[in-house]
Scaffold this motif. Structure first.
Motif, PDB file in Angstrom:
ATOM      1  N   THR A 259       0.903  -1.281   0.148  1.00 26.31           N
ATOM      2  CA  THR A 259      -0.038   0.030  -0.085  1.00 26.31           C
ATOM      3  C   THR A 259       0.832   1.400   0.127  1.00 26.31           C
ATOM      4  O   THR A 259       2.220   1.285   0.376  1.00 26.31           O
ATOM      5  CB  THR A 259      -1.048   0.181   1.158  1.00 26.31           C
ATOM      6  OG1 THR A 259      -0.262   0.209   2.333  1.00 26.31           O
ATOM      7  CG2 THR A 259      -1.819  -1.066   1.278  1.00 26.31           C
ATOM      8  N   GLY A 260       0.374   2.164  -0.767  1.00 26.35           N
ATOM      9  CA  GLY A 260       1.066   3.816  -0.518  1.00 26.35           C
ATOM     10  C   GLY A 260       1.041   4.066   1.006  1.00 26.35           C
ATOM     11  O   GLY A 260       0.474   3.637   2.016  1.00 26.35           O
ATOM     12  N   PHE A 261       1.928   5.103   1.113  1.00 29.13           N
ATOM     13  CA  PHE A 261       2.218   5.433   2.720  1.00 29.13           C
ATOM     14  C   PHE A 261       1.290   6.951   2.987  1.00 29.13           C
ATOM     15  O   PHE A 261       1.556   7.855   1.861  1.00 29.13           O
ATOM     16  CB  PHE A 261       3.484   5.776   2.605  1.00 29.13           C
ATOM     17  CG  PHE A 261       4.086   6.157   4.107  1.00 29.13           C
ATOM     18  CD1 PHE A 261       3.897   5.373   5.186  1.00 29.13           C
ATOM     19  CD2 PHE A 261       4.527   7.618   4.393  1.00 29.13           C
ATOM     20  CE1 PHE A 261       4.451   5.698   6.249  1.00 29.13           C
ATOM     21  CE2 PHE A 261       4.829   7.770   5.534  1.00 29.13           C
ATOM     22  CZ  PHE A 261       4.772   7.154   6.448  1.00 29.13           C
ATOM     23  N   ILE A 262       0.526   7.068   3.810  1.00 28.44           N
ATOM     24  CA  ILE A 262      -0.056   7.961   4.005  1.00 28.44           C
ATOM     25  C   ILE A 262       0.542   8.799   5.010  1.00 28.44           C
ATOM     26  O   ILE A 262       1.062   8.093   6.073  1.00 28.44           O
ATOM     27  CB  ILE A 262      -1.568   7.610   4.544  1.00 28.44           C
ATOM     28  CG1 ILE A 262      -2.405   8.909   4.626  1.00 28.44           C
ATOM     29  CG2 ILE A 262      -1.579   7.072   5.901  1.00 28.44           C
ATOM     30  CD1 ILE A 262      -2.984   9.595   3.351  1.00 28.44           C
ATOM     31  N   ASP A 263       1.148   9.977   4.784  1.00 25.50           N
ATOM     32  CA  ASP A 263       1.885  10.612   5.574  1.00 25.50           C
ATOM     33  C   ASP A 263       1.332  11.911   6.439  1.00 25.50           C
ATOM     34  O   ASP A 263       1.120  13.088   5.959  1.00 25.50           O
ATOM     35  CB  ASP A 263       2.981  11.309   4.916  1.00 25.50           C
ATOM     36  CG  ASP A 263       2.805  11.754   3.428  1.00 25.50           C
ATOM     37  OD1 ASP A 263       1.551  11.762   3.192  1.00 25.50           O
ATOM     38  OD2 ASP A 263       3.699  12.361   2.738  1.00 25.50           O
ATOM     39  N   PRO A 264       0.749  11.805   7.517  1.00 24.31           N
ATOM     40  CA  PRO A 264       0.024  12.966   8.085  1.00 24.31           C
ATOM     41  C   PRO A 264       1.187  13.923   8.579  1.00 24.31           C
ATOM     42  O   PRO A 264       2.539  13.558   8.481  1.00 24.31           O
ATOM     43  CB  PRO A 264      -0.638  12.422   9.532  1.00 24.31           C
ATOM     44  CG  PRO A 264       0.136  11.143   9.674  1.00 24.31           C
ATOM     45  CD  PRO A 264       0.460  10.439   8.258  1.00 24.31           C
ATOM     46  N   PRO A 265       0.756  15.070   8.888  1.00 22.95           N
ATOM     47  CA  PRO A 265       1.590  16.282   9.138  1.00 22.95           C
ATOM     48  C   PRO A 265       2.825  15.988  10.169  1.00 22.95           C
ATOM     49  O   PRO A 265       3.768  16.895  10.502  1.00 22.95           O
ATOM     50  CB  PRO A 265       0.989  17.465   9.442  1.00 22.95           C
ATOM     51  CG  PRO A 265      -0.223  17.094   8.713  1.00 22.95           C
ATOM     52  CD  PRO A 265      -0.552  15.641   8.939  1.00 22.95           C
ATOM     53  N   ARG A 266       2.597  14.947  11.020  1.00 25.22           N
ATOM     54  CA  ARG A 266       3.862  14.437  12.066  1.00 25.22           C
ATOM     55  C   ARG A 266       5.010  14.372  11.200  1.00 25.22           C
ATOM     56  O   ARG A 266       6.065  14.590  12.082  1.00 25.22           O
ATOM     57  CB  ARG A 266       3.262  13.505  12.982  1.00 25.22           C
ATOM     58  CG  ARG A 266       2.990  12.144  12.268  1.00 25.22           C
ATOM     59  CD  ARG A 266       2.467  11.134  13.347  1.00 25.22           C
ATOM     60  NE  ARG A 266       1.047  11.506  13.371  1.00 25.22           N
ATOM     61  CZ  ARG A 266       0.170  10.648  14.059  1.00 25.22           C
ATOM     62  NH1 ARG A 266       0.670   9.341  14.630  1.00 25.22           N
ATOM     63  NH2 ARG A 266      -0.928  10.979  14.127  1.00 25.22           N
ATOM     64  N   TYR A 267       4.809  13.652  10.231  1.00 25.52           N
ATOM     65  CA  TYR A 267       5.864  13.371   9.579  1.00 25.52           C
ATOM     66  C   TYR A 267       6.478  14.551   8.552  1.00 25.52           C
ATOM     67  O   TYR A 267       5.925  15.346   8.192  1.00 25.52           O
ATOM     68  CB  TYR A 267       5.861  12.306   8.519  1.00 25.52           C
ATOM     69  CG  TYR A 267       5.079  11.004   9.144  1.00 25.52           C
ATOM     70  CD1 TYR A 267       6.211  10.019   9.698  1.00 25.52           C
ATOM     71  CD2 TYR A 267       3.907  10.678   9.026  1.00 25.52           C
ATOM     72  CE1 TYR A 267       5.867   8.895  10.435  1.00 25.52           C
ATOM     73  CE2 TYR A 267       3.448   9.482   9.747  1.00 25.52           C
ATOM     74  CZ  TYR A 267       4.334   8.578  10.498  1.00 25.52           C
ATOM     75  OH  TYR A 267       4.041   7.308  11.145  1.00 25.52           O
ATOM     76  N   SER A 268       7.921  14.609   8.116  1.00 25.35           N
ATOM     77  CA  SER A 268       8.424  15.656   7.398  1.00 25.35           C
ATOM     78  C   SER A 268       7.562  15.818   6.152  1.00 25.35           C
ATOM     79  O   SER A 268       7.205  16.802   5.726  1.00 25.35           O
ATOM     80  CB  SER A 268       9.850  15.292   7.220  1.00 25.35           C
ATOM     81  OG  SER A 268      10.087  14.106   6.276  1.00 25.35           O
ATOM     82  N   THR A 269       7.478  14.709   5.254  1.00 23.57           N
ATOM     83  CA  THR A 269       6.778  15.147   3.897  1.00 23.57           C
ATOM     84  C   THR A 269       5.330  15.418   4.248  1.00 23.57           C
ATOM     85  O   THR A 269       4.779  16.069   3.147  1.00 23.57           O
ATOM     86  CB  THR A 269       6.966  13.502   3.279  1.00 23.57           C
ATOM     87  OG1 THR A 269       6.350  12.719   3.716  1.00 23.57           O
ATOM     88  CG2 THR A 269       8.245  13.494   2.851  1.00 23.57           C
ATOM     89  N   GLY A 270       4.516  14.902   5.349  1.00 20.20           N
ATOM     90  CA  GLY A 270       3.440  15.441   5.668  1.00 20.20           C
ATOM     91  C   GLY A 270       3.293  16.791   5.809  1.00 20.20           C
ATOM     92  O   GLY A 270       2.357  17.653   5.743  1.00 20.20           O
ATOM     93  N   TYR A 271       4.160  17.381   6.613  1.00 27.64           N
ATOM     94  CA  TYR A 271       4.317  18.632   7.113  1.00 27.64           C
ATOM     95  C   TYR A 271       4.707  19.394   5.844  1.00 27.64           C
ATOM     96  O   TYR A 271       3.930  20.582   5.630  1.00 27.64           O
ATOM     97  CB  TYR A 271       5.510  18.800   8.019  1.00 27.64           C
ATOM     98  CG  TYR A 271       5.849  20.302   8.340  1.00 27.64           C
ATOM     99  CD1 TYR A 271       5.312  20.962   9.406  1.00 27.64           C
ATOM    100  CD2 TYR A 271       7.022  20.734   7.592  1.00 27.64           C
ATOM    101  CE1 TYR A 271       5.495  22.178   9.705  1.00 27.64           C
ATOM    102  CE2 TYR A 271       7.388  22.173   7.939  1.00 27.64           C
ATOM    103  CZ  TYR A 271       6.650  22.998   8.961  1.00 27.64           C
ATOM    104  OH  TYR A 271       7.035  24.144   8.989  1.00 27.64           O
ATOM    105  N   THR A 272       5.517  19.230   4.841  1.00 25.95           N
ATOM    106  CA  THR A 272       5.865  20.048   3.830  1.00 25.95           C
ATOM    107  C   THR A 272       4.411  20.196   2.943  1.00 25.95           C
ATOM    108  O   THR A 272       4.328  20.991   2.351  1.00 25.95           O
ATOM    109  CB  THR A 272       7.094  19.355   3.004  1.00 25.95           C
ATOM    110  OG1 THR A 272       6.861  18.116   2.587  1.00 25.95           O
ATOM    111  CG2 THR A 272       8.290  19.368   3.567  1.00 25.95           C
ATOM    112  N   THR A 273       3.833  18.998   2.826  1.00 22.56           N
ATOM    113  CA  THR A 273       2.540  19.234   2.097  1.00 22.56           C
ATOM    114  C   THR A 273       1.802  20.380   2.491  1.00 22.56           C
ATOM    115  O   THR A 273       1.070  21.225   1.552  1.00 22.56           O
ATOM    116  CB  THR A 273       1.617  17.886   2.308  1.00 22.56           C
ATOM    117  OG1 THR A 273       2.610  16.834   1.673  1.00 22.56           O
ATOM    118  CG2 THR A 273       0.364  17.704   1.388  1.00 22.56           C
ATOM    119  N   LEU A 274       1.694  20.572   3.737  1.00 24.45           N
ATOM    120  CA  LEU A 274       0.748  21.714   4.283  1.00 24.45           C
ATOM    121  C   LEU A 274       1.344  23.192   3.792  1.00 24.45           C
ATOM    122  O   LEU A 274       0.571  24.098   3.683  1.00 24.45           O
ATOM    123  CB  LEU A 274       0.861  21.682   5.844  1.00 24.45           C
ATOM    124  CG  LEU A 274       0.204  20.543   6.658  1.00 24.45           C
ATOM    125  CD1 LEU A 274       0.338  20.612   8.019  1.00 24.45           C
ATOM    126  CD2 LEU A 274      -0.969  20.181   6.114  1.00 24.45           C
TER     127      LEU A 274
END
Length: 579
Positions: A259-274
């Motif tokens: 499965t793909g990785f769902i990256d909430p904003p706690r993770y670096s790439t989830g944070y940069t998405t914001l």
């Protein structure tokens, strides 16, 4: 004197050009320590005016975060770089110091680019040499039991035993605050956070986690999926390192599908998405030799630079459009779910897996047979859809007492305005109706989830110095996903507001019995409400204390702030007296 100066400069350049990294000097089996890495970069900046080393903030270890900036035109002011319409690529290394390939690869890459005079014209490269300074000093060769080298490395947790790749929203560490200062000062369009994998065995040296495409702004996602990722894969294939998506198996082995990785904003790439920055977590395979893992990381970073330099204008225009889109965006997803019906075929190069008796327990155990490589088609599920969405308000109002929230919003370039005078304002307040809390601590918190809110229109008193956040900014996603309680990594879920969940006043039953009698006598509506509750709930009808509490909580004696989320929503454009 002039000849002497030229001689000295040439000597310094020759010395830097010949300088080997600790990794190279060790025969490619050791990783650089923090001290060695910083000394190495300091020497590069002395030799090359195209390189400059900055420090930002502090870390929990007491040392600042460093950023090496490589600028062909020797411009080191981020605002001036943006005016020149150049792209900024930010590379972060050592967030997990036991996964140090990026530390060593970036040192060699910076040297080689400077030595060859091959810095790109339209891209400025920023490198964080080692983010988790704290963990890098906690050095051993045993903390990652499944990893093949290097000889010694740092530890995942920092000085507070925090995993810094879970700290980008809550910011319990000084490291995170310093990183956010770097990120929001330089505002990169592309971000790369280097890692090493855990998990299954397979043939690939490098796997890749891009920002989850469905969470990313559609303009950026289109470029990511149609151009950037395919070209990264093609470039690495040419250099002898074919890639595969991060192997997040749904079963015991990859043949079951990934499965793909769902990256909430706690993770670096989830944070940069914001912030509408395209982020990546490259993950080298833990069981490949360390020299191959570093080489693959080096070549991947080279490929990023080549693609970003080639597409500099397109990447800049996409970011501009995405920021405009988000500033005007009305609906925002807060939680995501995997679509299990949409599946892709993926060509995968693995090793045959089997079972054999364990020498420890005697029970069957999993093993991979490297003498039996295979190429097969496996399934990949990588379509995520919103599970909870909200319509943004016109603005949020935050009482000045919640200073930690205010500080983090400011750190993330969110524009805030202050009330100039005391003012009563019509707002929509949330009362927290229900939520679940973890039974064990996670990264120092008892994390909330499954939040249900009850919105109520109220006229509330606000005071001079309270803050108003208008939701018309490029940082709208950061604003909404931290301030809306239902969002996966909201400030509420990270316990920033737990004090509102406590009652500060109560009653003595023997006294309130008489008060409740008078309330029911003088308020037929409340009396009918109580009787209806008793008629519909047999347990409640038998519980005298519950009935008394019901009367209390439906009276003016009950504190109005209990369970009231303190960040209110301004749903219409009310005129406010602002500084």
């Amino acid at each position: 004197m002039k000849k002497f100066f030229v001689f000295c400069l040439l000597s310094m350049r020759l010395k830097a050009a010949a300088q080997k990294t600790p990794f190279e000097l060790s025969g490619k089996i050791e990783t650089a320590t923090y001290t060695a890495a910083i000394t190495y970069y300091e020497n590069l900046t002395k030799a090359y005016p195209e390189a400059k080393l900055f420090t930002y903030g502090s870390t929990d270890f007491g040392k600042p975060l460093h950023v090496l900036v490589l600028s062909r035109d020797r411009v080191f002011d981020p605002s001036e770089i943006r005016k020149q319409n150049k792209r900024i690529l930010l590379i972060n290394n050592g967030i997990h110091p036991g996964e140090p390939e990026g530390v060593d690869a970036s040192m060699m890459l910076a040297r080689d680019l400077l030595k060859a005079g091959k810095l790109p014209k339209d891209v400025v490269i920023c490198i964080i040499p080692l983010y988790n300074i704290d963990g890098s000093f906690n050095r051993s060769g045993t903390s990652r039991a499944n990893q093949n080298g290097p000889v010694a490395y740092g530890f995942r947790g920092n000085s507070k035993n925090l995993d810094l790749n879970r700290d980008f929203i809550k910011t319990d560490s000084k490291n995170s605050a310093a990183f956010q200062l770097i990120f929001n000062t330089w505002q990169p369009e592309i971000f790369v956070d280097t890692h090493t994998s855990n998990g299954a065995d397979y043939q690939y040296v490098m796997t890749l986690i891009p920002t989850q495409k469905d969470k990313l702004n559609p303009i950026l996602s289109d470029y990511l999926t149609k151009t950037l990722v395919p070209d990264l894969y093609a470039g690495m294939e040419k250099m002898g390192y074919p890639m595969i998506p991060y192997v997040n198996s749904i079963g015991e082995t990859p043949e079951s599908g990934i499965t793909g990785f769902i990256d909430p904003p706690r993770y670096s790439t989830g944070y940069t998405t914001l912030h509408n920055t395209i982020g990546f977590m490259p993950e080298t395979h833990m069981l490949k030799s360390y020299d191959l893992r570093v080489d693959a990381t080096y070549k991947l970073l080279q490929t990023y630079i080549q693609v970003v330099a080639r597409d500099a204008k397109v990447i800049g225009e996409n970011k501009r459009k995405a920021d405009e889109f988000v500033a005007a965006q009305k609906e925002f997803p807060l939680e995501w779910k995997l679509n299990k019906t949409e599946v892709n075929d993926l060509i995968f190069k693995g090793f045959e897996a089997g079972q054999k008796p364990s020498t420890v327990s005697g029970a069957d155990r999993l093993y991979y047979d490297r003498s039996k490589p295979y190429t097969r088609t496996i399934k990949e599920w990588n379509k995520f859809e919103p599970a909870v969405s909200i319509q943004k308000p016109f603005a949020y109002i935050i009482p000045k007492a919640w200073d930690r929230v205010i500080a983090l919003l400011k750190l993330n370039n969110v524009k805030l305005q202050e009330l100039k005078t005391d003012q009563k304002i019509e707002v929509e307040s949330y009362y927290i109706g229900d939520f679940k809390t973890g039974t064990r601590p996670y990264e120092g918190h008892y994390l909330h989830a499954g939040v249900k809110v009850n919105p109520v229109k109220q006229s509330l008193q606000y005071y001079a110095g309270d803050f108003v956040v208008y939701v018309n900014q490029p940082s709208n996603r950061y604003i909404v996903e931290t301030l809306e309680p239902q969002a996966t990594d909201s400030y509420f879920n990270w316990n920033f507001f737990d004090s509102i969940l406590d009652m500060k006043e109560h009653y003595s039953a023997y006294v309130f019995e008489d008060t409740a009698t008078a309330l029911l006598k003088n308020n037929p509506e409340l009396n009918n409400k109580l009787e209806a509750k008793k008629a519909s709930d047999t347990e409640f009808a038998k519980d005298a204390a519950a009935q008394l509490d019901f009367v209390y909580k439906n009276s003016d004696y009950y504190e109005k702030t209990h369970n009231r989320y303190p960040v209110a929503r301004l749903v219409t454009n009310v005129k406010l007296d602002l500084k």
